[in-house]
Design an enzyme around this catalytic site. Structure first.
Site, PDB file in Angstrom:
ATOM      1  N   CYS A  28      34.932 -74.728  91.838  1.00 33.54           N
ATOM      2  CA  CYS A  28      34.543 -74.349  93.115  1.00 33.54           C
ATOM      3  C   CYS A  28      35.585 -73.943  93.985  1.00 33.54           C
ATOM      4  O   CYS A  28      36.872 -74.375  93.934  1.00 33.54           O
ATOM      5  CB  CYS A  28      33.418 -75.372  93.728  1.00 33.54           C
ATOM      6  SG  CYS A  28      34.273 -76.667  94.239  1.00 33.54           S
ATOM      7  N   HIS A  82      36.352 -75.630  96.602  1.00 33.62           N
ATOM      8  CA  HIS A  82      36.952 -76.543  97.292  1.00 33.62           C
ATOM      9  C   HIS A  82      38.007 -77.150  96.314  1.00 33.62           C
ATOM     10  O   HIS A  82      38.913 -77.927  96.776  1.00 33.62           O
ATOM     11  CB  HIS A  82      35.768 -77.775  97.507  1.00 33.62           C
ATOM     12  CG  HIS A  82      34.806 -77.379  98.508  1.00 33.62           C
ATOM     13  ND1 HIS A  82      33.374 -77.001  97.980  1.00 33.62           N
ATOM     14  CD2 HIS A  82      34.590 -77.085  99.968  1.00 33.62           C
ATOM     15  CE1 HIS A  82      32.538 -76.575  99.183  1.00 33.62           C
ATOM     16  NE2 HIS A  82      33.525 -76.486 100.121  1.00 33.62           N
ATOM     17  N   HIS A 117      36.015 -84.841 103.365  1.00 32.18           N
ATOM     18  CA  HIS A 117      36.982 -84.517 102.161  1.00 32.18           C
ATOM     19  C   HIS A 117      36.190 -84.256 101.018  1.00 32.18           C
ATOM     20  O   HIS A 117      35.213 -85.045 100.836  1.00 32.18           O
ATOM     21  CB  HIS A 117      38.028 -85.652 101.864  1.00 32.18           C
ATOM     22  CG  HIS A 117      38.981 -85.896 102.922  1.00 32.18           C
ATOM     23  ND1 HIS A 117      39.898 -86.874 102.843  1.00 32.18           N
ATOM     24  CD2 HIS A 117      39.301 -85.226 104.003  1.00 32.18           C
ATOM     25  CE1 HIS A 117      40.679 -86.801 103.843  1.00 32.18           C
ATOM     26  NE2 HIS A 117      40.375 -85.839 104.752  1.00 32.18           N
ATOM     27  N   CYS A 144      10.036 -84.712  81.588  1.00 31.04           N
ATOM     28  CA  CYS A 144       9.025 -85.829  81.415  1.00 31.04           C
ATOM     29  C   CYS A 144       8.307 -85.908  82.895  1.00 31.04           C
ATOM     30  O   CYS A 144       7.211 -86.268  82.766  1.00 31.04           O
ATOM     31  CB  CYS A 144       9.568 -86.989  80.978  1.00 31.04           C
ATOM     32  SG  CYS A 144      10.890 -87.768  82.074  1.00 31.04           S
ATOM     33  N   HIS A 195      12.843 -92.309  82.975  1.00 32.11           N
ATOM     34  CA  HIS A 195      11.767 -91.534  82.034  1.00 32.11           C
ATOM     35  C   HIS A 195      10.187 -91.853  82.742  1.00 32.11           C
ATOM     36  O   HIS A 195      10.186 -92.753  83.203  1.00 32.11           O
ATOM     37  CB  HIS A 195      11.872 -92.014  80.540  1.00 32.11           C
ATOM     38  CG  HIS A 195      11.019 -91.277  79.862  1.00 32.11           C
ATOM     39  ND1 HIS A 195      11.178 -90.097  79.579  1.00 32.11           N
ATOM     40  CD2 HIS A 195      10.048 -91.789  79.036  1.00 32.11           C
ATOM     41  CE1 HIS A 195      10.380 -89.590  78.379  1.00 32.11           C
ATOM     42  NE2 HIS A 195       9.561 -90.513  78.191  1.00 32.11           N
TER      43      HIS A 195
END
Length: 772
Positions: free
Chosen positions: A141, A143, A206, A299, A726
């Site tokens: 990316c 950054h 940062h 799910c 789940h």
């Protein structure tokens, strides 16, 4: 009307829905690539009659006879197994012409070979989603590519062995910008973590950090960008590590990567499919007992859908039986079609059959489970354009339910139809009373759910630091009592000018036919929303909710002046507020976060909370300046106002919606639907003062008493976070050949009878009650 796979043609990306394993196969239109069944229901011919596309390619797939000498290998990485459909199936094709009434068209004539070849090579939509679920390709990316590091220094080895803010020595993340070492978040992989790396990122802005234990000599490592909130890659990792004196060639991987832990995590979470004596639970087949296959972390969707389609209101609205499907040129983009398709697949019983692809031992008496329908197209459509539901990540089932309700509310019902969301709607009365002059104000809010707090009663634990916290059992009535209890809010009284505040109490004005309750069992620990295993006692017998009905107004009560109190206090988005409360954040902080992020969504507000947890005014109520708010409304883009006006939204409400959503038209539309007839726009009689009821002008729900409810379904969750683990659904149903109802578990494609769900009920996340 089962149409569940989607082809994306390489030259024409139009979407279509198909099923190729039926006895008659399916016909794919060679003009628009829509797929339709070719058997008794013959929706492919119906497509020709509606749109005049004469040519179709019939495709019929049959399973190859394969001898398996041993079970398939366990998945060890995020990748699709090498076995392909060509390895598993034989596919036969021929060309049909509906106009000529012929199924013996020469497939080599004209440009048919190219078109047929494109169809045969096209990747099905479900396969694309499956790959997306299991195989994540990380990319750099801005950054990581534009990383600017502070003055270089050599970090001694002992400094790389412990978090800079706590004693933890594992799950450590090195900030590549300044060299700070902080521990990660505790929910990843089950290892320890106090989120100090996140705290450092929030306090310094940062962005990029690397997990030390994941670094390998060949340059692989977990790289996380806190500004993108995504895993990334760093092409210059060796250089960036050397800047801090870390030699890449000397590193050895000592901890599992995030992706390895995610695979293990998803494989590990499984609800028991056996009885207490070790026997497999009995699979159930037939109408209403059709499972939904997991598309990869789906799910949450399957469990909610199974609960909704167990309700008569959803069955009557969307199950058409033998009727023709709705007329639409783009069925894959039509929510009505997708809801009817789901209803047909789940309720017809046509697809609730043992999976013949499961190879069981010849001596085994066990019945193989279902193959399960793939709700690929439905998930794609419902999640389209949504920041979270468009991904393949695990999601919160309650958030998904609210999102689906919002989409169904917007749909135009046919003349003979009724929006099934109406069965969930009721009126919640809010009573405000000044602590000084005792004058009162009432407001009615239209609701379609209740999110209730679960009281926390910690039990004493031993001095062992490894002991898991235990909680005392509470009853559902105690949770409802906490929800309807009075609380103090800090507002200035427009009648007497007192700043002593108001007492605020919410209670049911009416009751719905179907009541869905979200049990909030979360608290924030080290900035991480953590689920608390607090048991809630809920009876199977009918329960009386009448005590939580609002009482008659007291004799001699004086009303507050017509001046709207809400003009001086921020009104948070109801759905976003419920989601934040469900995560365990205090209400005042939730409201401040929503106010500071433009009342947009829970995700932005949660990120704001993490970044501003140390603000001195974080626990002060949000008060909005009335003049500036009005000015903000007047400053909205005229084109945006006109765009909303064209949708039937009056100018005043359009300006208010845009002001509440920072001028974003799409968010403004969501705001309008989630704030029907907002209080500041209502100037009716005193009894309706502050009403936020729908535009139909009537109070939803029923005034009848007693309000008796019985538990119909629950959604349960395993895992420490709603974004992992789940979900399964337990639904009360009458089984074939039986008179009394039984509990049935829907665990993705597995549908089984369950004799006892007492323990499951205690820890359910969503409760669906029906009025009896």
């Amino acid at each position: 009307m089962l149409i569940y796979k989607l082809f994306i043609h390489p030259r024409n990306p139009k979407l279509s829905i198909v099923k190729i394993d039926d006895d008659a196969g399916l016909n794919v239109c060679l003009s628009c690539f829509n797929g339709g069944c070719a058997g008794d229901r013959n929706h492919a011919e119906l497509h020709y009659k509606r749109f005049g596309h004469p040519l179709a390619l019939n495709m019929k797939r049959s399973r190859k006879k394969v001898q398996r000498d041993e079970p398939p290998p366990k998945i060890s990485k995020l990748a699709i197994a090498a076995e392909t459909d060509e390895d598993r199936y034989d596919t036969a094709t021929y060309v049909v012409c509906y106009q000529c009434h012929s199924d013996r068209i020469d497939p080599s004539s004209g440009n048919l070979p190219d078109v047929i070849g494109g169809v045969m090579k096209a990747l099905t939509f479900s396969k694309r989603e499956e790959i997306k679920a299991w195989e994540q390709e990380f990319v750099p990316c801005e950054h990581t590519l534009c990383l600017v590091q502070q003055d270089s220094k050599r970090i001694e080895s002992q400094e790389l062995s412990q978090c800079s803010m706590c004693p933890l020595k594992e799950n450590l993340w090195l900030c590549l910008e300044c060299g700070n070492l902080g521990c990660g978040r505790s929910q990843f992989g089950g290892m320890g973590g106090n989120s100090h790396a996140l705290a450092h990122a929030d306090s310094t802005s940062h962005a990029v950090a690397v997990k030390l234990g994941s670094i390998t000599a060949d340059g692989n490592a977990d790289i996380y960008c806190y500004k993108c909130t995504e895993e990334r890659t760093d092409p210059a990792l060796a250089t960036h590590l050397a800047h801090w004196g870390v030699n890449l060639s000397g590193r050895e991987k000592t901890e599992k990567s995030l992706m390895e832990m995610q695979v293990e995590h998803n494989l590990r979470w499984e609800f028991s499919m056996t009885t207490e004596d070790g026997h497999e639970l009995t699979p159930i087949f037939g109408p209403g007992f059709t499972g939904l296959a997991n598309l990869g972390n789906s799910c949450y969707l399957s469990s909610v859908i199974q609960c909704l389609f167990s309700l008569p209101e959803f069955q009557q609205r969307y199950y058409r039986g033998g009727d023709e499907p709705p007329l639409t040129a783009k069925p894959a983009e039509d929510l009505e079609t997708q809801m009817e398709k789901l209803a047909d697949g789940i309720l017809s019983g046509r697809y609730s059959k043992p999976n013949v692809d499961v190879f069981a031992s010849p001596d085994s008496a066990e019945v193989p489970p279902q193959k399960g329908l793939l709700p690929s197209m439905f998930k794609f459509l419902v999640g389209s354009g949504h920041e979270e539901f468009s991904t393949m990540r695990q999601q919160d089932a309650f958030e998904f339910l609210l999102h689906l309700f919002k989409l169904l509310q917007r749909m135009q019902c046919p003349e003979e139809g009724k929006n099934p969301i109406e069965c969930f709607q009721f009126a919640l009365e809010q009573r405000l009373q000044c602590q000084s002059c005792r004058k009162v104000r009432y407001r009615l809010d239209e609701q379609d759910n209740v999110s209730i707090p679960v009281p926390v009663r910690r039990l004493p634990v031993s001095g062992d630091t490894t002991s898991v916290a235990q909680f005392g059992t509470v009853t559902l009535f105690e949770c409802l009592a906490a929800f309807t209890a009075s609380e103090t809010v800090e507002l200035s009284c427009p009648a007497c000018g007192s700043k002593d505040g108001f007492s605020k109490r919410s209670s049911f004005k009416t009751f719905p036919q179907e009541l869905v309750i979200n049990a909030r069992r979360f608290e924030v620990v080290n900035w991480v929303p953590t689920k608390l295993d607090i048991p809630v006692d809920v009876s199977d017998a009918p329960l009386d909710f009448t005590p939580y009905l609002s009482s008659d107004r007291e004799h001699g009560e004086e009303s507050l002046p017509d001046e709207d109190i809400s003009n001086s206090v921020f009104l948070p988005d109801h759905d976003a507020l419920d989601q934040l409360l469900a995560m365990g954040f205090p209400r005042i902080r939730c409201e401040r976060a929503l106010y500071s992020t433009g009342n947009s969504n829970a995700e932005d507000a949660m990120n704001w909370l993490f970044a501003h947890v140390d603000d001195p005014d974080i626990d002060e109520p949000v008060v909005r300046d009335q003049v500036s708010a009005g000015a903000h409304m007047d400053q909205q883009d005229p084109q945006a106002v006109a765009q909303l006006s064209e949708m039937g939204i009056d100018e005043k409400r359009a300006r208010k919606a845009l002001a509440a959503s920072d001028g974003d038209v799409n968010r403004a539309i969501d705001w309008v639907f989630s704030h029907p007839d907002d209080a500041s726009d209502s100037h009716t009689s005193e009894s309706q003062s502050g009403s936020r009821l729908g535009s139909h002008g009537r109070t939803p729900g029923s005034f009848d008493t007693p309000a008796m409810y019985q538990l119909r379904a629950i959604v349960c969750h395993k895992g420490s976070s709603v974004h992992a683990g789940h979900y399964v659904a337990f639904v009360r149903k009458v089984l074939p050949g039986e008179d009394a109802s039984s509990w049935v578990m829907f665990n993705d494609e597995k549908v089984v009878k369950v004799d006892d769900i007492q323990e499951m009920k205690k820890y359910a996340y969503l409760y669906f009650f029906s009025r009896v």
